[in-house]
Design a protein around this motif. Structure first.
Motif, PDB file in Angstrom:
ATOM      1  N   ASN A 176       0.833  -1.203   0.000  1.00 49.42           N
ATOM      2  CA  ASN A 176       0.000   0.000   0.000  1.00 49.42           C
ATOM      3  C   ASN A 176       0.870   1.257   0.000  1.00 49.42           C
ATOM      4  O   ASN A 176       1.728   1.425   0.866  1.00 49.42           O
ATOM      5  CB  ASN A 176      -0.932   0.021   1.210  1.00 49.42           C
ATOM      6  CG  ASN A 176      -1.895  -1.153   1.206  1.00 49.42           C
ATOM      7  OD1 ASN A 176      -2.388  -1.554   0.151  1.00 49.42           O
ATOM      8  ND2 ASN A 176      -2.150  -1.713   2.386  1.00 49.42           N
ATOM      9  N   LEU A 177       0.668   2.131  -1.003  1.00 48.56           N
ATOM     10  CA  LEU A 177       1.381   3.410  -1.068  1.00 48.56           C
ATOM     11  C   LEU A 177       0.819   4.345  -0.015  1.00 48.56           C
ATOM     12  O   LEU A 177      -0.390   4.594   0.025  1.00 48.56           O
ATOM     13  CB  LEU A 177       1.227   4.031  -2.451  1.00 48.56           C
ATOM     14  CG  LEU A 177       1.788   5.447  -2.633  1.00 48.56           C
ATOM     15  CD1 LEU A 177       3.293   5.459  -2.401  1.00 48.56           C
ATOM     16  CD2 LEU A 177       1.451   5.974  -4.027  1.00 48.56           C
ATOM     17  N   LEU A 178       1.698   4.856   0.852  1.00 48.17           N
ATOM     18  CA  LEU A 178       1.273   5.744   1.928  1.00 48.17           C
ATOM     19  C   LEU A 178       1.464   7.212   1.553  1.00 48.17           C
ATOM     20  O   LEU A 178       0.509   7.995   1.567  1.00 48.17           O
ATOM     21  CB  LEU A 178       2.044   5.422   3.211  1.00 48.17           C
ATOM     22  CG  LEU A 178       1.828   4.023   3.804  1.00 48.17           C
ATOM     23  CD1 LEU A 178       2.687   3.836   5.039  1.00 48.17           C
ATOM     24  CD2 LEU A 178       0.356   3.805   4.138  1.00 48.17           C
ATOM     25  N   GLN A 179       2.699   7.616   1.245  1.00 50.12           N
ATOM     26  CA  GLN A 179       2.975   9.024   0.956  1.00 50.12           C
ATOM     27  C   GLN A 179       4.369   9.148   0.365  1.00 50.12           C
ATOM     28  O   GLN A 179       5.142   8.180   0.336  1.00 50.12           O
ATOM     29  CB  GLN A 179       2.880   9.869   2.229  1.00 50.12           C
ATOM     30  CG  GLN A 179       3.967   9.561   3.250  1.00 50.12           C
ATOM     31  CD  GLN A 179       3.930  10.492   4.443  1.00 50.12           C
ATOM     32  OE1 GLN A 179       2.947  10.516   5.161  1.00 50.12           O
ATOM     33  NE2 GLN A 179       5.012  11.240   4.645  1.00 50.12           N
ATOM     34  N   THR A 180       4.706  10.347  -0.127  1.00 48.10           N
ATOM     35  CA  THR A 180       6.040  10.665  -0.601  1.00 48.10           C
ATOM     36  C   THR A 180       6.705  11.616   0.384  1.00 48.10           C
ATOM     37  O   THR A 180       6.023  12.312   1.137  1.00 48.10           O
ATOM     38  CB  THR A 180       6.003  11.313  -1.997  1.00 48.10           C
ATOM     39  OG1 THR A 180       5.253  12.522  -1.919  1.00 48.10           O
ATOM     40  CG2 THR A 180       5.387  10.379  -3.020  1.00 48.10           C
ATOM     41  N   GLY A 181       8.046  11.661   0.361  1.00 47.92           N
ATOM     42  CA  GLY A 181       8.801  12.529   1.267  1.00 47.92           C
ATOM     43  C   GLY A 181       9.665  11.715   2.199  1.00 47.92           C
ATOM     44  O   GLY A 181       9.478  10.499   2.356  1.00 47.92           O
ATOM     45  N   GLN A 182      10.593  12.357   2.812  1.00 49.40           N
ATOM     46  CA  GLN A 182      11.536  11.665   3.685  1.00 49.40           C
ATOM     47  C   GLN A 182      10.902  11.207   4.989  1.00 49.40           C
ATOM     48  O   GLN A 182      11.346  10.211   5.558  1.00 49.40           O
ATOM     49  CB  GLN A 182      12.737  12.580   3.998  1.00 49.40           C
ATOM     50  CG  GLN A 182      13.841  12.528   2.960  1.00 49.40           C
ATOM     51  CD  GLN A 182      15.088  13.226   3.434  1.00 49.40           C
ATOM     52  OE1 GLN A 182      15.169  14.439   3.378  1.00 49.40           O
ATOM     53  NE2 GLN A 182      16.033  12.470   3.902  1.00 49.40           N
ATOM     54  N   GLU A 183       9.892  11.919   5.481  1.00 54.61           N
ATOM     55  CA  GLU A 183       9.328  11.615   6.794  1.00 54.61           C
ATOM     56  C   GLU A 183       7.953  10.961   6.682  1.00 54.61           C
ATOM     57  O   GLU A 183       7.124  11.352   5.843  1.00 54.61           O
ATOM     58  CB  GLU A 183       9.202  12.884   7.644  1.00 54.61           C
ATOM     59  CG  GLU A 183      10.531  13.465   8.081  1.00 54.61           C
ATOM     60  CD  GLU A 183      10.338  14.619   9.045  1.00 54.61           C
ATOM     61  OE1 GLU A 183       9.188  15.089   9.186  1.00 54.61           O
ATOM     62  OE2 GLU A 183      11.332  15.047   9.659  1.00 54.61           O
ATOM     63  N   LEU A 184       7.732   9.948   7.547  1.00 58.74           N
ATOM     64  CA  LEU A 184       6.422   9.315   7.698  1.00 58.74           C
ATOM     65  C   LEU A 184       6.000   9.492   9.147  1.00 58.74           C
ATOM     66  O   LEU A 184       6.690   9.032  10.065  1.00 58.74           O
ATOM     67  CB  LEU A 184       6.503   7.830   7.345  1.00 58.74           C
ATOM     68  CG  LEU A 184       5.214   7.032   7.584  1.00 58.74           C
ATOM     69  CD1 LEU A 184       4.095   7.546   6.678  1.00 58.74           C
ATOM     70  CD2 LEU A 184       5.464   5.544   7.368  1.00 58.74           C
ATOM     71  N   ARG A 185       4.853  10.142   9.373  1.00 53.05           N
ATOM     72  CA  ARG A 185       4.394  10.421  10.731  1.00 53.05           C
ATOM     73  C   ARG A 185       3.149   9.581  11.063  1.00 53.05           C
ATOM     74  O   ARG A 185       2.158   9.605  10.316  1.00 53.05           O
ATOM     75  CB  ARG A 185       4.072  11.895  10.894  1.00 53.05           C
ATOM     76  CG  ARG A 185       5.298  12.787  10.781  1.00 53.05           C
ATOM     77  CD  ARG A 185       4.957  14.216  11.105  1.00 53.05           C
ATOM     78  NE  ARG A 185       6.136  15.066  11.025  1.00 53.05           N
ATOM     79  CZ  ARG A 185       6.135  16.363  11.318  1.00 53.05           C
ATOM     80  NH1 ARG A 185       5.009  16.947  11.700  1.00 53.05           N
ATOM     81  NH2 ARG A 185       7.248  17.066  11.225  1.00 53.05           N
ATOM     82  N   LEU A 186       3.232   8.844  12.193  1.00 53.45           N
ATOM     83  CA  LEU A 186       2.095   8.106  12.742  1.00 53.45           C
ATOM     84  C   LEU A 186       1.634   8.863  13.977  1.00 53.45           C
ATOM     85  O   LEU A 186       2.380   9.001  14.953  1.00 53.45           O
ATOM     86  CB  LEU A 186       2.524   6.677  13.090  1.00 53.45           C
ATOM     87  CG  LEU A 186       3.142   5.863  11.929  1.00 53.45           C
ATOM     88  CD1 LEU A 186       3.590   4.501  12.436  1.00 53.45           C
ATOM     89  CD2 LEU A 186       2.154   5.724  10.796  1.00 53.45           C
ATOM     90  N   LEU A 187       0.398   9.409  13.945  1.00 57.06           N
ATOM     91  CA  LEU A 187      -0.048  10.274  15.030  1.00 57.06           C
ATOM     92  C   LEU A 187      -0.103   9.550  16.362  1.00 57.06           C
ATOM     93  O   LEU A 187       0.134  10.118  17.408  1.00 57.06           O
ATOM     94  CB  LEU A 187      -1.414  10.871  14.682  1.00 57.06           C
ATOM     95  CG  LEU A 187      -1.420  11.786  13.451  1.00 57.06           C
ATOM     96  CD1 LEU A 187      -2.814  12.348  13.210  1.00 57.06           C
ATOM     97  CD2 LEU A 187      -0.418  12.916  13.627  1.00 57.06           C
TER      98      LEU A 187
END
Length: 512
Positions: free
Chosen positions: A364-375
């Motif tokens: 599953n594609l989540l997002q682009t960019g260096q950072e992935l944030r899980l609230l």
């Protein structure tokens, strides 16, 4: 009869006096020897005052005079000097052609003219006529002056200069002619035949040949090459490949310039380049070649092109492309997160140009960019997270996966409590505190014998604000010795003992 002998004697005396007054010219030397370039003095001495006279050289009139007026033929004008006091002649800077018979004729003020002869021998007749040049080639910048300096071995009667085979300047003795192409820029020095050409242009470059005919001897020639040099301008450095890949591509940098270039020098980041079997230059250093470029070959490359009068430089930046490689995720694996805290995963990789970062959870594609944030790392967020980095130039990519686990927070006695349990405990503690406070107040009132306050002077009762029971001021109104409280210590202690027991029982029930 006596008069006849006297007359005869007078006639004889007159004849003798006339014969003794005959005009003559005495020469100091009938022959003089003078080396080439020296001065020849033809010294004479007339027997009486001279009215006019002349000198001829090998039968050709050269100098003549009347009283103090002197005329000199053009051939000898710059070199001949006559002394009118006695008719002697000085010839300067003689050459081999000056050799011969010099005859002087003089007419006295009274009497008949007479003549005398002096022979001149110029030593050096056997020497061959030559022309010496100062420089066989001269380099002059555009707009400068070019001097073609020559030195003949003896006196020259005529000569000429030609440019690339075309006649430009010619002269006979002191008479000079210049072609219209060079009339405003060419100047000839008749003393030695040297030529000055002013404000030269590129088209003036070529072979300049001088021919000279000496006064005596065979003609000779000499050649001087003129090179008119333009300034070096417009230096550029161009690479054959704008996107070289590390360990794969070879780049060639070309150094081009306008104007004649005599030398080139290469620099990387303002440091001279040291050539080796991987980095080297072509003939004349017009190209710099780097085989199988490395990432540390990236930098600013500069070429300096120069000639005898000017220089110029050009530069370009070379970027070497590589990656992605050495990918990593922060925090480092394994990743364990508190279920009530936010979680940020950051991905890094070495890549030129900057990589494109994409995050996946499984497929599953989540997002682009260096950072992935899980609230909040809930139990549903537990799983594998993959960072994929792609280099759009090298067309390479690199992946790295981490597994995230979550756990509930722990208390100090290692008992795990839910959020609802924590809220219940807090509310229970607040309720027990309120009950204990009210109970303690009634007990203290009963034991200390507190009564209703007395009537005031106005006949009204003193009131107590029940809304401020728990304020510090109310606690300060509790009975004390100086306020008429009971002096029975046993009663006071029993009251606090009952309050403390009540507190302990409530706390014990809470703990249970």
């Amino acid at each position: 009869m006596s008069g006849l002998p006297f007359a005869a004697l007078l006639l004889c005396l007159c004849i003798t006096a006339g014969q003794s007054q005959q005009f003559t010219i005495t020469v100091e030397h009938s022959q003089i020897n003078v080396p080439v370039g020296g001065d020849a003095l033809f010294s004479v001495r007339p027997s009486s005052k001279v009215r006019s006279g002349d000198w001829s050289v090998n039968g050709i009139l050269a100098v003549w005079w009347i009283d103090q007026t002197v005329s000199v033929d053009n051939v000898y004008k710059p070199r001949a000097e006559l002394f009118t006091s006695n008719g002697s002649l000085l010839l300067k800077s003689v050459n081999v052609r000056d050799s011969g018979e010099y005859r002087v004729n003089m007419v006295p003020v009274s009497g008949s003219q007479t003549s005398a002869t002096i022979t001149l021998r110029v030593i050096g007749e056997s020497q061959q006529f030559t022309i010496t040049v100062e420089h066989s080639q001269i380099n002059v910048p555009v707009g400068g002056d070019a001097l073609f300096s020559v030195r003949p071995s003896s006196m020259v009667s005529r000569g000429d200069w030609s440019v690339n085979g075309i006649l430009a300047v010619w002269w006979i003795d002191q008479t000079v002619s210049v072609d219209n192409v060079y009339k405003t820029r060419a100047e000839l020095f008749t003393s030695n035949g040297s030529l000055l050409l002013k404000s030269v242009k590129v088209r003036d470059s070529g072979e300049y040949r001088v021919n000279m005919i000496p006064v005596s001897g065979s003609q000779s020639s000499a050649t001087i090459t003129l090179r008119v040099i333009e300034p070096v301008t417009g230096v550029t450095v161009v690479a054959n490949d704008s996107t070289p890949l590390e360990n794969l591509d070879t780049i060639a940098l070309s150094c081009d310039a306008s104007g004649p270039v005599q030398a080139r020098a290469w620099f990387k980041d303002n440091q001279p380049i040291q050539e080796n079997n991987r980095i080297f230059t072509s003939s004349g250093k017009a190209k710099l070649i780097i085989i199988s470029v490395y990432r540390n070959d990236a930098g600013t490359y500069k070429c300096i092109a120069s000639n005898s009068f000017s220089s110029g430089s050009g530069e370009t930046y070379v970027q070497v492309y590589y990656g992605p490689e050495m990918i990593r995720i922060v925090p480092e694996r394994p990743v364990v997160s508190n279920t009530v805290s936010n979680l940020t995963l950051t991905c890094f990789a070495l890549s030129v140009p900057w990589g494109i970062y994409v995050w996946y959870n499984g497929n599953n594609l989540l997002q682009t960019g260096q950072e992935l944030r899980l609230l909040s790392a809930r139990m549903v967020d537990v799983g594998s997270y993959t960072c994929r980095v792609t280099n759009r130039v090298t067309n390479r990519n690199s992946n790295l996966t981490v597994h995230v686990t979550a756990e509930a927070p722990k208390t100090d006695d290692n008992i795990t409590l839910t959020a609802g349990a924590i809220v219940g405990i807090v509310l229970g503690l607040l309720g027990m505190g309120l009950i204990g406070g009210v109970t303690g107040w009634f007990i203290a009132r009963k034991t200390s014998g507190i009564k209703d306050p007395p009537q005031s002077k106005s006949g009204r009762k003193s009131t107590l604000d029940t809304n401020t029971v728990n304020t510090p001021q109310n606690y300060e109104n509790f009975p004390r010795n100086e306020q008429g409280a009971s002096h029975n210590a046993q009663d006071e202690n029993s009251t606090y003992m009952e309050l403390n027991l009540g507190d302990r029982s409530v706390y014990s029930d809470l703990k249970r």
